[in-house]
Enzyme design. Sequence first.
Site, PDB file in Angstrom:
ATOM      1  N   TYR A  73      13.252  -6.496  16.019  1.00  0.00           N
ATOM      2  CA  TYR A  73      13.274  -6.241  14.564  1.00  0.00           C
ATOM      3  C   TYR A  73      14.497  -6.905  13.919  1.00  0.00           C
ATOM      4  O   TYR A  73      14.381  -7.574  12.881  1.00  0.00           O
ATOM      5  CB  TYR A  73      13.291  -4.732  14.337  1.00  0.00           C
ATOM      6  CG  TYR A  73      13.258  -4.285  12.905  1.00  0.00           C
ATOM      7  CD1 TYR A  73      12.067  -4.305  12.174  1.00  0.00           C
ATOM      8  CD2 TYR A  73      14.407  -3.815  12.268  1.00  0.00           C
ATOM      9  CE1 TYR A  73      12.036  -3.879  10.853  1.00  0.00           C
ATOM     10  CE2 TYR A  73      14.382  -3.378  10.955  1.00  0.00           C
ATOM     11  CZ  TYR A  73      13.197  -3.409  10.246  1.00  0.00           C
ATOM     12  OH  TYR A  73      13.166  -2.982   8.932  1.00  0.00           O
ATOM     13  N   LYS A 112      14.639  -9.835  11.056  1.00  0.00           N
ATOM     14  CA  LYS A 112      15.286  -9.614   9.752  1.00  0.00           C
ATOM     15  C   LYS A 112      16.460 -10.569   9.533  1.00  0.00           C
ATOM     16  O   LYS A 112      16.760 -10.937   8.397  1.00  0.00           O
ATOM     17  CB  LYS A 112      15.733  -8.148   9.641  1.00  0.00           C
ATOM     18  CG  LYS A 112      14.574  -7.156   9.629  1.00  0.00           C
ATOM     19  CD  LYS A 112      13.681  -7.366   8.421  1.00  0.00           C
ATOM     20  CE  LYS A 112      12.518  -6.418   8.347  1.00  0.00           C
ATOM     21  NZ  LYS A 112      11.655  -6.640   7.184  1.00  0.00           N
ATOM     22  N   ILE A 116      15.986   4.100   4.359  1.00  0.00           N
ATOM     23  CA  ILE A 116      15.169   4.488   3.202  1.00  0.00           C
ATOM     24  C   ILE A 116      14.060   5.420   3.687  1.00  0.00           C
ATOM     25  O   ILE A 116      13.444   5.167   4.736  1.00  0.00           O
ATOM     26  CB  ILE A 116      14.542   3.232   2.528  1.00  0.00           C
ATOM     27  CG1 ILE A 116      15.609   2.162   2.218  1.00  0.00           C
ATOM     28  CG2 ILE A 116      13.770   3.635   1.270  1.00  0.00           C
ATOM     29  CD1 ILE A 116      16.685   2.544   1.232  1.00  0.00           C
ATOM     30  N   ALA A 128      16.216  -9.428  15.009  1.00  0.00           N
ATOM     31  CA  ALA A 128      16.058 -10.892  15.042  1.00  0.00           C
ATOM     32  C   ALA A 128      15.144 -11.344  13.908  1.00  0.00           C
ATOM     33  O   ALA A 128      15.426 -12.340  13.220  1.00  0.00           O
ATOM     34  CB  ALA A 128      15.494 -11.335  16.388  1.00  0.00           C
ATOM     35  N   VAL A 131      -1.108 -10.401   7.056  1.00  0.00           N
ATOM     36  CA  VAL A 131      -0.249 -11.541   6.696  1.00  0.00           C
ATOM     37  C   VAL A 131       0.485 -12.139   7.898  1.00  0.00           C
ATOM     38  O   VAL A 131       1.212 -13.121   7.741  1.00  0.00           O
ATOM     39  CB  VAL A 131       0.762 -11.194   5.568  1.00  0.00           C
ATOM     40  CG1 VAL A 131       0.038 -10.939   4.260  1.00  0.00           C
ATOM     41  CG2 VAL A 131       1.653 -10.022   5.951  1.00  0.00           C
ATOM     42  N   SER A 178       0.806  -1.224   0.000  1.00  0.00           N
ATOM     43  CA  SER A 178       0.000   0.000   0.000  1.00  0.00           C
ATOM     44  C   SER A 178       0.838   1.271   0.000  1.00  0.00           C
ATOM     45  O   SER A 178       0.394   2.306  -0.490  1.00  0.00           O
ATOM     46  CB  SER A 178      -0.965  -0.002   1.190  1.00  0.00           C
ATOM     47  OG  SER A 178      -0.319  -0.384   2.379  1.00  0.00           O
TER      48      SER A 178
HETATM   49  P1  NAP Z   1       6.170   1.285   5.867  1.00  0.00           P
HETATM   50  O1  NAP Z   1       6.257   2.546   5.074  1.00  0.00           O
HETATM   51  O2  NAP Z   1       5.937   1.374   7.325  1.00  0.00           O
HETATM   52  O3  NAP Z   1       5.064   0.329   5.188  1.00  0.00           O
HETATM   53  C1  NAP Z   1       4.802  -0.910   5.751  1.00  0.00           C
HETATM   54  C2  NAP Z   1       3.863  -1.691   4.867  1.00  0.00           C
HETATM   55  O4  NAP Z   1       3.641  -2.978   5.493  1.00  0.00           O
HETATM   56  C3  NAP Z   1       2.515  -1.028   4.707  1.00  0.00           C
HETATM   57  O5  NAP Z   1       2.084  -1.195   3.376  1.00  0.00           O
HETATM   58  C4  NAP Z   1       1.628  -1.819   5.671  1.00  0.00           C
HETATM   59  O6  NAP Z   1       0.283  -1.888   5.254  1.00  0.00           O
HETATM   60  C5  NAP Z   1       2.244  -3.198   5.573  1.00  0.00           C
HETATM   61  N1  NAP Z   1       1.919  -4.055   6.709  1.00  0.00           N
HETATM   62  C6  NAP Z   1       2.297  -3.911   8.009  1.00  0.00           C
HETATM   63  N2  NAP Z   1       1.784  -4.908   8.751  1.00  0.00           N
HETATM   64  C7  NAP Z   1       1.079  -5.702   7.903  1.00  0.00           C
HETATM   65  C8  NAP Z   1       0.326  -6.898   8.071  1.00  0.00           C
HETATM   66  N3  NAP Z   1       0.193  -7.469   9.263  1.00  0.00           N
HETATM   67  N4  NAP Z   1      -0.273  -7.429   6.971  1.00  0.00           N
HETATM   68  C9  NAP Z   1      -0.152  -6.867   5.754  1.00  0.00           C
HETATM   69  N5  NAP Z   1       0.555  -5.727   5.544  1.00  0.00           N
HETATM   70  C10 NAP Z   1       1.157  -5.161   6.606  1.00  0.00           C
HETATM   71  O7  NAP Z   1       7.506   0.423   5.687  1.00  0.00           O
HETATM   72  P2  NAP Z   1       8.686   0.525   4.614  1.00  0.00           P
HETATM   73  O8  NAP Z   1       9.703   1.451   5.149  1.00  0.00           O
HETATM   74  O9  NAP Z   1       8.133   0.733   3.257  1.00  0.00           O
HETATM   75  O10 NAP Z   1       9.311  -0.944   4.759  1.00  0.00           O
HETATM   76  C11 NAP Z   1       8.972  -2.021   3.886  1.00  0.00           C
HETATM   77  C12 NAP Z   1       9.844  -3.216   4.259  1.00  0.00           C
HETATM   78  O11 NAP Z   1      11.227  -2.862   4.134  1.00  0.00           O
HETATM   79  C13 NAP Z   1       9.661  -3.680   5.703  1.00  0.00           C
HETATM   80  O12 NAP Z   1       9.761  -5.079   5.771  1.00  0.00           O
HETATM   81  C14 NAP Z   1      10.829  -3.029   6.417  1.00  0.00           C
HETATM   82  O13 NAP Z   1      11.180  -3.734   7.585  1.00  0.00           O
HETATM   83  C15 NAP Z   1      11.895  -3.103   5.351  1.00  0.00           C
HETATM   84  N6  NAP Z   1      12.971  -2.136   5.547  1.00  0.00           N
HETATM   85  C16 NAP Z   1      12.723  -0.803   5.533  1.00  0.00           C
HETATM   86  C17 NAP Z   1      13.776   0.091   5.727  1.00  0.00           C
HETATM   87  C18 NAP Z   1      13.586   1.591   5.714  1.00  0.00           C
HETATM   88  O14 NAP Z   1      14.573   2.308   5.977  1.00  0.00           O
HETATM   89  N7  NAP Z   1      12.405   2.112   5.429  1.00  0.00           N
HETATM   90  C19 NAP Z   1      15.063  -0.396   5.960  1.00  0.00           C
HETATM   91  C20 NAP Z   1      15.270  -1.760   5.968  1.00  0.00           C
HETATM   92  C21 NAP Z   1      14.223  -2.628   5.753  1.00  0.00           C
HETATM   93  P3  NAP Z   1      -0.894  -0.947   5.865  1.00  0.00           P
HETATM   94  O15 NAP Z   1      -0.403   0.468   5.803  1.00  0.00           O
HETATM   95  O16 NAP Z   1      -2.031  -1.210   4.959  1.00  0.00           O
HETATM   96  O17 NAP Z   1      -1.158  -1.400   7.252  1.00  0.00           O
END
Ligand code: NAP
Length: 249
Positions: free
Chosen positions: A157, A161, A190, A159, A66, A16
Amino acid sequence: MNEETIIRTAVVTGGSRGIGRAICVALAKQGCNVAVNYCHGEAAAAETVTLCKAAGVDALAVQADVSTAEGVKTLFEKAVNAFGRVDILVNNAGITRDGLLLRLSEEDFDKVLDTNLKSTFLCCKEAARRMVRQRYGRIINLSSVVALRGNAGQTNYAASKAGLIGLTKSLARELAGRNITVNAIAPGLIETDMTAALPEAVRTEMAKGIPAGRAGQPEDVANAAAFFAAEQSSYLTGQVLCVDGGMAM
Ligand code: NAP
């Protein structure tokens, strides 16, 4: 895979917003139909669907938590009903519940593990069943540089990842003979809602440790996902690609 007759279908969890949305759009631009999963953000997911359709493919928003087996079952049923197959799975949904260990609750530990790691196990099972029959598939898991380096305040977190990396490599070994690749991406800092929640001082301090000198954009991670998903990447499996401006090297 005969590219002329089959349009590949991608399931992207947490599509989303943020990185997930950018991945949906990148895969749509690669010509894939996309099932855009979300948990709470109905309007945001609808916007992602519009962006995917603008690339000339079909897309569908699917509400499902999920972190639960029931949610994952619903997600795959709806995706397969709509598109008939699952060729690409991107396990992107993720949350943080930060806190130093001595203050971290069992509930926050479990919530993060269930959302980030168990969801991936459950989605991989659903996808792999179908991919094995097709003898084709691409699975991409979103890990993090904190899996490699650790981060104070993120034992739960990190753990989850780090667990994703073990899962990725093990599943890559299980599925390699079936023409299914399993890879992980480890993003650094990011700019998304997840990192916007961090205090400005923390983000500035983190940016100082990035050789590139700046945070990345969701599209930087989406480009890596598109690379793993590409037809040309069929001999690439069990890898962890850091997209972090040099942070983790
Ligand atoms: P974000 O902006 O917080 O978005 C998180 C997404 O996950 C949203 O679309 C949310 O959907 C969805 N979500 C959360 N819980 C869910 C569930 N139980 N079922 C289905 N969907 C769920 O996060 P992001 O920064 O884009 O991160 C995306 C991925 O990259 C994550 O796995 C994060 O750990 C990883 N990551 C991010 C960074 C960074 O710096 N941003 C760095 C390393 C890794 P809704 O809004 O609809 O609830």
